[in-house]
Scaffold this motif. Sequence first.
Motif, PDB file in Angstrom:
ATOM      1  N   LEU A 213      43.912  45.888  42.924  1.00 47.57           N
ATOM      2  CA  LEU A 213      45.065  45.215  42.223  1.00 47.57           C
ATOM      3  C   LEU A 213      45.602  44.777  43.141  1.00 47.57           C
ATOM      4  O   LEU A 213      46.169  43.273  43.098  1.00 47.57           O
ATOM      5  CB  LEU A 213      46.416  46.008  41.179  1.00 47.57           C
ATOM      6  CG  LEU A 213      46.069  47.076  39.497  1.00 47.57           C
ATOM      7  CD1 LEU A 213      46.784  48.373  39.425  1.00 47.57           C
ATOM      8  CD2 LEU A 213      45.499  46.309  38.531  1.00 47.57           C
TER       9      LEU A 213
ATOM     10  N   GLY B  99      44.878  41.695  44.255  1.00 49.64           N
ATOM     11  CA  GLY B  99      44.635  40.174  42.585  1.00 49.64           C
ATOM     12  C   GLY B  99      43.667  40.476  41.555  1.00 49.64           C
ATOM     13  O   GLY B  99      43.561  39.326  40.805  1.00 49.64           O
TER      14      GLY B  99
ATOM     15  N   SER C 165      43.218  41.269  37.975  1.00 53.87           N
ATOM     16  CA  SER C 165      43.773  41.453  36.666  1.00 53.87           C
ATOM     17  C   SER C 165      43.392  43.068  36.519  1.00 53.87           C
ATOM     18  O   SER C 165      42.196  43.441  36.172  1.00 53.87           O
ATOM     19  CB  SER C 165      44.142  40.543  35.838  1.00 53.87           C
ATOM     20  OG  SER C 165      44.770  41.010  34.613  1.00 53.87           O
ATOM     21  N   ALA C 166      44.944  43.791  35.783  1.00 57.49           N
ATOM     22  CA  ALA C 166      44.637  44.889  35.225  1.00 57.49           C
ATOM     23  C   ALA C 166      43.172  44.790  34.001  1.00 57.49           C
ATOM     24  O   ALA C 166      42.715  46.031  34.085  1.00 57.49           O
ATOM     25  CB  ALA C 166      45.561  45.608  34.927  1.00 57.49           C
ATOM     26  N   SER C 167      43.682  43.949  33.495  1.00 55.57           N
ATOM     27  CA  SER C 167      42.648  43.492  31.864  1.00 55.57           C
ATOM     28  C   SER C 167      41.498  43.096  32.293  1.00 55.57           C
ATOM     29  O   SER C 167      40.836  43.646  31.273  1.00 55.57           O
ATOM     30  CB  SER C 167      43.481  42.083  31.277  1.00 55.57           C
ATOM     31  OG  SER C 167      43.535  41.446  32.366  1.00 55.57           O
ATOM     32  N   GLN C 168      41.151  43.363  34.013  1.00 54.59           N
ATOM     33  CA  GLN C 168      39.479  43.312  33.905  1.00 54.59           C
ATOM     34  C   GLN C 168      39.322  44.730  34.515  1.00 54.59           C
ATOM     35  O   GLN C 168      37.722  44.738  34.622  1.00 54.59           O
ATOM     36  CB  GLN C 168      39.029  42.280  35.105  1.00 54.59           C
ATOM     37  CG  GLN C 168      39.527  41.066  35.168  1.00 54.59           C
ATOM     38  CD  GLN C 168      39.684  39.786  36.436  1.00 54.59           C
ATOM     39  OE1 GLN C 168      40.413  40.455  36.885  1.00 54.59           O
ATOM     40  NE2 GLN C 168      38.732  39.399  36.585  1.00 54.59           N
TER      41      GLN C 168
END
Lengths: 465, 177
Positions: free
Chosen positions: B27, B30, B32-35
């Motif tokens: 995180l 860079g 993303s948490a959605s990944q």
Amino acid sequence: MTSEAQRPARELDGELLGRLDRRRPGLFVGSLASGALVLVFLYCWGYQIANGIGVTGINRPVFWGFYIINFVFWIGISHAGTLISAILRVTKAEWRRPVTRSAEAITLFALAIGGLFPLIHLGRVTIFYYMIPYPNSRMLWPNFRSPLVWDIAAITTYIIGSALYLFLPLIPDAAVMRDRAAAGLKKRFYAVLALGWRGTAQQWHSLEWGIRILAVAIIPVAVSVHTIVSWDFAMTQTPGWKSTIFGPYFVVGAIFSGIAVLMIAMALLRRGLALERFLTDRVFNNLGLLFVTMSLVWGYFTFAEHLTVWYSGDLFEKNVHHVLLHGDFAVPFWTMVVVNLVIPVAVLSFPRGRRPLPTALVGCGVLVGMWLERFLIVVPALSTPRLAYSIGDYMPSWVELGIMVGAVGVFACLYFTFTQLLPIVSVWEMREGWRHAGSGEAGGAESDDAPTAVATAPAPGGGAA
Amino acid sequence: MTAAERHLVEAAFEQVADVRAVVEAALESGVSASQIEVRSPAPLEEDELPLPKPKSRVLLFALAGAVFGGLTAFGLAAGTALAYPLPTGGMSIVAGPPVGVVTYEGTALGLILMTVLRVLWEGGLLPGRAIRSGRGRASTFDHHVADGRLLLRVHGLTESRAGQVRQLCRPRAVALG
């Protein structure tokens, strides 16, 4: 990579999976033996369908015989699982983890068999669908004022609820079996059951919500089922049946007989599958305490029921009461009191009595006692009616006996098959318990249930797919 | 998502602490948490990983199912009493016990069925339910989850970012792909 603190959990995990992967010839033999009883069941029922209900011993004035006794008995046993499992889940009892799956399977199979008996009792089973409300050309519609129709509503809800309550927590374990199975029919079977489960955060979150809601919802349903079954009797004017405490009395009896089956099943599983390190002595001790408590509660209800009948002085009620305590049915009555109350209290009150073998033996006695209780509710009341000229007797025929024994075989066959195909101990719940115990959370307080010392090497079994 | 961003990194870990460390580092770098997706053999506590908490509307749907089931069962029992009336001087008796029992059981049945359907829907377990952005798809690493490990999957990475995430995983992972 694994710390020393986590090593026992990893090894136990491997051991549990190894146990599940292993072939068990004993279970296969058990399935075959119970399969023979299934044939007895099918033959007797087929014989009755071909020749009519006249092949049974049911006749005036005893119109309810073994079939209704067995109906109440099996519905009672079904309270073993879902109700007990739900109560233990709701109260977050950590020691429930190795027990719940086994208990829930008992519920489903006992309920399926219990639900068959009213159909068998119908005689003309091929027209059973007349009881179901649906638009039809015959203008037939079930009578909703009959408690027997309430039975259909309650048992249908309970069997669907119990099946789903068993199935939901089974999905992650089916995925474990799928991912450990070699390619082929077995893998496809587990893949269908797993429904594409991967163990994502969203899946776990939704599953936990679902199990929590079902656990809360299933308790009142389970209570309602046996209450409604009791109303089949209590809503009549028949002496011996017209009782205000029949609802709770039946529920208590159901939980009592349910725990008896659970104790027997767990003792057999522990020995047959070598699950001593998962179905620990502590589990038996705790269930044994619950067992003796239910025995005392059952004894209290039985005493209260008979005391009020005796004190009322009602002639017809006292006639039934007399044949039970002093007359033709005195032997089964006092046998029931001994095996349901005297022996359980004498054995289970002591820690040494709450070990697997004694609890299983007491469970066997209680099963006999609870069957006798249902027999003593149905037959003496019907054979001692208000009008003296219609007093009659009841003797079961070989068809009824065959169906009764065969039903035990059907239950055993279903249970053995389930145990062979699916994890009888919930893998993910055990893992969750070990995690809690390791982190000092909820389970930490009861950490003697989560073993911390491992003497043997892991037996990972199956391996990667 | 362009073709250049279709790299996937998968890594299996023994301990949650290892996954947490890798996720935090990813995180920070860079990603993303959605990944990020974590598959576990048992439910994790909500605060164990620095990822958004999953949401569920199972309770809402369960209550809706209870209301629907209760109303349907009430209609069935009360409607039956009205359609097949007892001869009581021109008035139908809608008796309490039958209507009560059937309504009670119908309420429970509606609640149970809707709960299970919603759980399956939210988990992407109903047949035909599309599972967005590759989440929930089978992985060659799934057997690690079956064996009690945690599986970290990071989707939609560029080649360079994928290499970076692999570097983060390498010291702690028991398997990497």
